[in-house]
Design a protein around this motif. Structure first.
Motif, PDB file in Angstrom:
ATOM      1  N   SER A  75     -34.756  17.512 -36.965  1.00 49.43           N
ATOM      2  CA  SER A  75     -34.830  18.753 -36.170  1.00 49.43           C
ATOM      3  C   SER A  75     -36.249  19.048 -35.707  1.00 49.43           C
ATOM      4  CB  SER A  75     -34.297  19.939 -36.982  1.00 49.43           C
ATOM      5  OG  SER A  75     -35.186  20.275 -38.048  1.00 49.43           O
ATOM      6  N   TRP A 116     -26.799  13.435 -32.903  1.00 53.62           N
ATOM      7  CA  TRP A 116     -27.482  14.205 -33.947  1.00 53.62           C
ATOM      8  C   TRP A 116     -26.615  15.371 -34.416  1.00 53.62           C
ATOM      9  CZ3 TRP A 116     -30.074  19.182 -33.066  1.00 53.62           C
ATOM     10  CH2 TRP A 116     -30.715  19.661 -34.215  1.00 53.62           C
ATOM     11  N   ASP A 175     -33.692  17.858 -44.304  1.00 56.49           N
ATOM     12  CA  ASP A 175     -34.239  18.486 -43.098  1.00 56.49           C
ATOM     13  C   ASP A 175     -34.589  19.917 -43.449  1.00 56.49           C
ATOM     14  OD1 ASP A 175     -34.375  19.913 -40.476  1.00 56.49           O
ATOM     15  OD2 ASP A 175     -33.748  17.970 -39.692  1.00 56.49           O
ATOM     16  N   LEU A 221     -28.921  24.813 -39.481  1.00 56.67           N
ATOM     17  CA  LEU A 221     -28.161  23.906 -38.626  1.00 56.67           C
ATOM     18  C   LEU A 221     -26.705  23.813 -39.072  1.00 56.67           C
ATOM     19  CD1 LEU A 221     -30.900  21.188 -38.236  1.00 56.67           C
ATOM     20  CD2 LEU A 221     -29.927  22.542 -36.380  1.00 56.67           C
ATOM     21  N   TRP A 224     -35.115  23.311 -30.809  1.00 61.53           N
ATOM     22  CA  TRP A 224     -34.818  21.927 -31.176  1.00 61.53           C
ATOM     23  C   TRP A 224     -35.306  20.933 -30.122  1.00 61.53           C
ATOM     24  CZ3 TRP A 224     -33.892  23.621 -35.598  1.00 61.53           C
ATOM     25  CH2 TRP A 224     -33.010  24.664 -35.857  1.00 61.53           C
TER      26      TRP A 224
END
Length: 495
Positions: free
Chosen positions: A369, A404, A423, A429, A456
């Motif tokens: 990200s 992704w 992440d 997310l 992003w």
């Protein structure tokens, strides 16, 4: 000194170099990990072997001082570089350019020695490989304190050279130091740091992969020494050897107010800031980093173990070729010091395919990200802004961005649960994709909040005309088991 059968060893007088460095230190490096040991320190070895320098490097470590006791002092500061070539050969080089290794911990004898080194008028440069996170942590407070001692000792000039893999790294370092300096409430010190004739913050671009020590490599090393890796309390995996790929590039802005070692004689490019910017942009936005992310995304979904194995997969190889040659390369600003296509050729034909380099999609996928706006957003901006580029040409990039989002569901292409790489934004997310369902293509529309997020991608993908394309690709990949593979084939292989 290491006496390793089959290894290239220093031909200079190590004791003499240490004595000269002790008397008049020239170079301090913060961040004593593998990229330093396997690349930067070896550059100075080359100068020493050629008789182009008579001094070594003083290594300092503030984040994980345990590595000093783990792999520096027990081996008299020597290291063994094992170069992993694509043909399976593993040439070995003993590096002895590190003359001292210091744990940068205030209140210790090592710190007192480091402070004395920082006061020396002979010191020309302090370099850094501390990762981007290091510029937001206590290392900057420590560094600024050491710079203050140098200021008080006569304010000798110095270059502070970030060699970390991030854009405009010199400015990042300058901003961090300047912010810490405010706490000293000394206008003279602020002026010292602000004068490029006194303190410079050159930009740089560095490129070399030095993965964690490989057990397969360790087993092939000569007997007679314990080459076992050590895992420190902070989780650093480090060993007496460093395994690394052969290709390497270091480009540095030539701004050194107190002189510098002639590293151009060891292959370093010294140039102006604009050229460094173009070289870094070429690598990060077109010729390397985006290709790594593409393989990380789809390699994870397809459960491919290594990057080299990804390149054996015809669909993934076709994806990175499309991404690099057809979409990234046309948007590159030529850095002039080398050919972008030659760089890309080496990446695709030598580096990514190297089966002896133990790199994985899972490792590269960490913190994706935080990388997308640089690795893909910059190229998208170029296509939007330039009249000679058309957004219709962007096929691989929107497919990768959709991939992704597909990864964030935590379901592989086989329909089974899969682990998502760490992440820093993963909780947010996951919340954003909670209504997107594997097996239900209609839920791809729920990804609008993600695809429109400038946080992003550096832009609203719908505003630039790519949002719907990303949505459509995601919908295709949500159809069920095997849909990711089929999408790759339909979108890329049929172009």
């Amino acid at each position: 000194m290491f006496d390793i059968q089959g290894a290239s060893c220093p031909i200079y007088d190590v004791k003499k170099v240490r004595k000269a460095t002790m008397a008049a230190p020239m170079w301090v490096h913060f961040g004593a990990g593998n990229i330093f040991r396997g690349y930067i320190a070896v550059l100075q070895d080359e100068l020493l072997n050629k008789g182009l320098s008579d001094k070594g490097i003083i290594a300092a470590e503030s984040f994980d001082p345990d590595i000093i006791e783990a792999v520096y002092r027990p081996y008299d500061n020597h290291a063994l570089l094992v170069t992993l070539r694509a043909d399976g050969s593993m040439p070995m080089t003993v590096s002895a350019s590190v003359t001292e290794a210091l744990a940068a911990v205030p209140g210790t004898p090592d710190y007192e020695r480091l402070a004395a080194v920082m006061e020396a008028a002979s010191l020309q440069m302090v370099s850094f490989t501390i990762t981007e996170k290091g510029y937001r942590g206590p290392a900057m407070e420590l560094l600024t304190g050491l710079l203050y001692t140098r200021y008080q000792a006569g304010a000798a000039p110095l270059a502070l050279v970030s060699m970390d893999n991030c854009s405009a790294n010199g400015d990042l370092l300058k901003s961090a130091v300047s912010e810490e300096a405010k706490g000293f409430n000394d206008e003279g010190f602020i002026a010292y740091l602000s004068d490029p004739g006194k303190i410079s913050f050159p930009w740089s671009m560095i490129d070399k992969i030095t993965p964690a020590p490989s057990e397969a490599v360790r087993q092939k090393l000569p007997e007679g020494m314990d080459w076992s890796p050590v895992k420190t309390a902070k989780g650093t995996m480090i060993a007496p050897f460093v395994n690394a790929e052969a290709p390497q590039v270091l480009v540095i802005e030539d701004a050194f107010p107190n002189g510098r070692p002639p590293l151009e004689k060891a292959g370093v490019y010294f140039t102006d800031r604009e050229t460094v910017r173009k070289a870094e942009r070429m690598k990060v936005t077109a010729c390397l980093n985006p290709l790594h992310t593409a393989l990380a995304v789809f390699g994870s979904l397809l459960r491919v173990e290594t990057i080299a194995d990804c390149m054996k997969d015809g669909d993934l190889a076709a994806l990175v070729r499309r991404l690099g040659y057809d979409e990234g390369l046309p948007a590159v600003e030529h850095p002039r010091i080398f050919e972008p296509k030659d760089f890309l050729d080496e990446v695709i034909n030598e580096r990514l395919v190297n089966p002896f380099l133990p790199d994985t999609p899972k490792r590269i996928a960490a913190d994706t990200s935080q990388k997308l706006k640089f690795r893909f957003g910059e190229t998208i901006h170029a296509y939007v802004e330039r009249d000679d580029l058309s957004l219709d040409n962007l096929i691989a990039i929107p497919l990768i961005l959709a991939g992704w989002v597909r990864v964030l569901l935590g379901v592989g292409d086989d329909g089974e649960p899969m682990e998502i790489s760490p992440d820093v934004m993963l909780p947010q997310l996951k919340e954003a994709v909670k209504d997107i369902a594997f097996g239900d293509p209609s839920t791809a529309a729920k990804a609008r909040a993600v695809f429109s997020g400038a946080d992003w991608f550096g832009c609203d993908l719908y505003a630039v005309g790519l949002g719907e394309r990303c949505e459509n690709y995601l919908a295709a990949m949500l159809k069920g088991s095997g849909a990711v593979r089929k999408s790759l084939q339909n979108v890329i292989r049929n172009l």
